[in-house]
Scaffold this active site. Sequence first.
Site, PDB file in Angstrom:
ATOM      1  N   ASP A  30       0.838  -1.103   0.159  1.00 38.15           N
ATOM      2  CA  ASP A  30      -0.130  -0.139   0.073  1.00 38.15           C
ATOM      3  C   ASP A  30       0.969   1.137  -0.123  1.00 38.15           C
ATOM      4  O   ASP A  30       1.945   1.299   0.542  1.00 38.15           O
ATOM      5  CB  ASP A  30      -0.942  -0.049   1.145  1.00 38.15           C
ATOM      6  CG  ASP A  30      -2.082   0.983   0.890  1.00 38.15           C
ATOM      7  OD1 ASP A  30      -3.274   0.246   0.651  1.00 38.15           O
ATOM      8  OD2 ASP A  30      -2.108   2.050   0.898  1.00 38.15           O
ATOM      9  N   ALA A 255     -36.357  -3.252   5.279  1.00 36.69           N
ATOM     10  CA  ALA A 255     -36.682  -1.909   4.912  1.00 36.69           C
ATOM     11  C   ALA A 255     -35.786  -1.120   5.996  1.00 36.69           C
ATOM     12  O   ALA A 255     -35.425  -1.451   7.073  1.00 36.69           O
ATOM     13  CB  ALA A 255     -37.941  -1.482   5.172  1.00 36.69           C
ATOM     14  N   GLY A 260     -26.292   2.635   1.847  1.00 34.51           N
ATOM     15  CA  GLY A 260     -24.933   3.780   1.771  1.00 34.51           C
ATOM     16  C   GLY A 260     -23.988   2.494   1.507  1.00 34.51           C
ATOM     17  O   GLY A 260     -24.266   1.500   0.895  1.00 34.51           O
ATOM     18  N   CYS A 263     -19.961   0.657  -1.479  1.00 32.62           N
ATOM     19  CA  CYS A 263     -20.177  -0.120  -2.885  1.00 32.62           C
ATOM     20  C   CYS A 263     -21.394   0.350  -3.804  1.00 32.62           C
ATOM     21  O   CYS A 263     -21.306   0.800  -4.844  1.00 32.62           O
ATOM     22  CB  CYS A 263     -19.997  -1.627  -2.597  1.00 32.62           C
ATOM     23  SG  CYS A 263     -18.256  -2.077  -2.505  1.00 32.62           S
TER      24      CYS A 263
HETATM   25  N1  LIG Z   1     -15.145  -2.536   0.637  1.00 34.23           N
HETATM   26  C1  LIG Z   1     -16.004  -3.628   0.123  1.00 34.23           C
HETATM   27  O1  LIG Z   1     -16.882  -4.067   0.943  1.00 34.23           O
HETATM   28  C2  LIG Z   1     -15.725  -4.019  -1.147  1.00 34.23           C
HETATM   29  C3  LIG Z   1     -16.364  -5.271  -1.570  1.00 34.23           C
HETATM   30  C4  LIG Z   1     -16.069  -5.675  -2.752  1.00 34.23           C
HETATM   31  C5  LIG Z   1     -15.449  -4.922  -3.825  1.00 34.23           C
HETATM   32  N2  LIG Z   1     -14.858  -3.964  -3.395  1.00 34.23           N
HETATM   33  C6  LIG Z   1     -14.130  -3.058  -4.313  1.00 34.23           C
HETATM   34  O2  LIG Z   1     -12.812  -3.394  -3.953  1.00 34.23           O
HETATM   35  C7  LIG Z   1     -11.920  -2.012  -4.167  1.00 34.23           C
HETATM   36  C8  LIG Z   1     -11.156  -1.696  -3.072  1.00 34.23           C
HETATM   37  O3  LIG Z   1     -12.158  -1.362  -2.256  1.00 34.23           O
HETATM   38  P1  LIG Z   1     -11.513  -1.291  -0.435  1.00 34.23           P
HETATM   39  O4  LIG Z   1     -13.007  -0.974   0.138  1.00 34.23           O
HETATM   40  O5  LIG Z   1     -10.838  -2.271  -0.225  1.00 34.23           O
HETATM   41  O6  LIG Z   1     -10.908   0.285  -0.785  1.00 34.23           O
HETATM   42  P2  LIG Z   1     -10.117   1.048   0.394  1.00 34.23           P
HETATM   43  O7  LIG Z   1     -10.173   2.361   0.084  1.00 34.23           O
HETATM   44  O8  LIG Z   1     -10.276   0.357   1.797  1.00 34.23           O
HETATM   45  O9  LIG Z   1      -8.485   0.395  -0.017  1.00 34.23           O
HETATM   46  C9  LIG Z   1      -7.748   0.823  -1.118  1.00 34.23           C
HETATM   47  C10 LIG Z   1      -6.210   0.702  -0.776  1.00 34.23           C
HETATM   48  O10 LIG Z   1      -5.566   0.968  -2.078  1.00 34.23           O
HETATM   49  C11 LIG Z   1      -4.494   1.823  -1.697  1.00 34.23           C
HETATM   50  N3  LIG Z   1      -3.981   2.465  -2.766  1.00 34.23           N
HETATM   51  C12 LIG Z   1      -4.450   3.430  -3.732  1.00 34.23           C
HETATM   52  N4  LIG Z   1      -3.597   3.604  -4.803  1.00 34.23           N
HETATM   53  C13 LIG Z   1      -2.547   2.656  -4.752  1.00 34.23           C
HETATM   54  C14 LIG Z   1      -1.664   2.321  -5.479  1.00 34.23           C
HETATM   55  N5  LIG Z   1      -1.436   3.078  -6.573  1.00 34.23           N
HETATM   56  N6  LIG Z   1      -0.665   1.422  -5.208  1.00 34.23           N
HETATM   57  C15 LIG Z   1      -0.867   0.804  -3.724  1.00 34.23           C
HETATM   58  N7  LIG Z   1      -1.717   0.922  -2.914  1.00 34.23           N
HETATM   59  C16 LIG Z   1      -2.663   1.873  -3.504  1.00 34.23           C
HETATM   60  C17 LIG Z   1      -5.049   2.850  -0.835  1.00 34.23           C
HETATM   61  O11 LIG Z   1      -4.101   3.509  -0.099  1.00 34.23           O
HETATM   62  C18 LIG Z   1      -6.016   2.189   0.011  1.00 34.23           C
HETATM   63  O12 LIG Z   1      -5.273   1.707   1.284  1.00 34.23           O
HETATM   64  C19 LIG Z   1     -12.628  -0.976  -4.990  1.00 34.23           C
HETATM   65  O13 LIG Z   1     -12.820  -1.253  -6.290  1.00 34.23           O
HETATM   66  C20 LIG Z   1     -14.065  -1.538  -4.329  1.00 34.23           C
HETATM   67  O14 LIG Z   1     -15.348  -1.096  -5.165  1.00 34.23           O
HETATM   68  C21 LIG Z   1     -15.170  -3.326  -2.237  1.00 34.23           C
END
Ligand SMILES: NC(=O)c1ccc[n+]([C@@H]2O[C@H](COP(=O)([O-])OP(=O)(O)OC[C@H]3O[C@@H](n4cnc5c(N)ncnc54)[C@H](O)[C@@H]3O)[C@@H](O)[C@H]2O)c1
Length: 434
Positions: A30, A255, A260, A263
């Site tokens: 990260d 309901a 929110g 996602c």
């Molecule tokens: N949160 C959920 O419940 C969930 C479920 C399914 C899918 N997703 C998808 O998964 C993806 C990630 O979601 P999340 O909730 O984990 O996001 P998040 O914001 O918690 O984590 C993303 C991480 O990526 C890091 N990052 C950004 N750019 C970077 C780079 N170039 N190199 C290295 N690290 C980098 C950020 O610092 C951050 O820690 C999204 O596309 C989301 O839609 C999320």
Amino acid sequence: MRVAMIGTGYVGLVSGACFADFGHEVCCIDKDESKIERLRAGAMPIYEPGLETLVARNVEAGRLAFATEYGDAVREADAVFIAVGTPSRRGDGHADLTYVHAAAEELAPLMDGFTVVVTKSTVPVGTGDEIEAILRRARPEAQFAVVSNPEFLREGAAIEDFKRPDRVVVGIEDERARPVMAELYRPLNLNETPILFTDRRTSELIKYASNAFLAMKITFINEMADLCEAVGADVQSVARGIGLDKRIGPKFLHAGPGFGGSCFPKDTLGLVRTARDAGAPTRIIETVIDVNEARKQAMAARVAKALGGEVAGLTIGVLGLTFKPNTDDMREAPALALIPALQAMGATVHAYDPQGVAEARQLLRDVEFRTGPYEALAGADCAVIVTEWDEFRALDLDRVKAVMRRPLVVDLRNVYRPEELRPRGFTYVSVGRS
Ligand SMILES: NC(=O)c1ccc[n+]([C@@H]2O[C@H](COP(=O)([O-])OP(=O)(O)OC[C@H]3O[C@@H](n4cnc5c(N)ncnc54)[C@H](O)[C@@H]3O)[C@@H](O)[C@H]2O)c1
């Protein structure tokens, strides 16, 4: 297998730790140095039940490491996952792919030997093609395959969801990626998890279609709740009555104050954008977005109505801030629409959440955060249950009544039953029940 996980957020950290638990060797990367520092010190940057133990076990076993640089982890990886954020782009709702593109640019020069680059982030149809183009431009000679492998885990139950998913979806364009993906998920064969191999664009769309469908289901039952209130029916029974039909199913029929989270709001917007650009608009999902937005906004009026129309000078005790229980995630939480609207009407807000306060402090102004539910309700003219944490399901109702200025509960999650509160002298307002 050796795995590099780029992005160590809710999805990257859980996926990385679970892959390590499957026996693979994983490095979670990260750009956020404080996150990696905390993880190296054994502290979790997010709240997710069971995560700390899982991470500790795999770090201890030498299968899970953390880094701020891509370097060796990407060079040595059989599979490089991209699990960075894809928030809504300001203005047009399209998924912002800045982080995805940046990750592809940075990993390209490091690929060594045949590498499978897997998009786990939720990305619009065609993003796999873009990543492939970025990698090919940087490394015309390199041996790689770009795969789509969307993630369906739910925050709050993320580890269980990752290890026992309903299905795994894998979109490939290059057959060389198939055995690598099959090997990564091989431990799931034990519980006969369906692994759906398809083409990359289809896989990308499956993720958006899933989230849009679930968001639609929630929005449907929310509209039924309004109708129940208007005609004197009970939405809980309607949900049960329709949910017992196997073609409909009981899930996502609760309901509430509107969906929110990190996602549904952005993914419904993203799908609408993609569909419009493609000349095949999804009018149903466009409506879902509008209806849900209006609903979130309407919750403050519901509280005001319960208070006789006037909230100026009154104190509201809010229970629950996160968008759902068992997470500290505040992204697009209904509380973020409700609380400022109540404040704009002149109310003072006291609030409590078991895990969300640190994040909520960054997002809300002039809220007095309290240390427990009774503290949040002390002196309040109205209690509003916004998130259905277990802690709020078994409140000592006599104590609640004793600490409040007025025994009024607005239960936006139907945690309680009218028969429980009304005989105790509460005025009780819930959702979709007369
Ligand atoms: N949160 C959920 O419940 C969930 C479920 C399914 C899918 N997703 C998808 O998964 C993806 C990630 O979601 P999340 O909730 O984990 O996001 P998040 O914001 O918690 O984590 C993303 C991480 O990526 C890091 N990052 C950004 N750019 C970077 C780079 N170039 N190199 C290295 N690290 C980098 C950020 O610092 C951050 O820690 C999204 O596309 C989301 O839609 C999320």
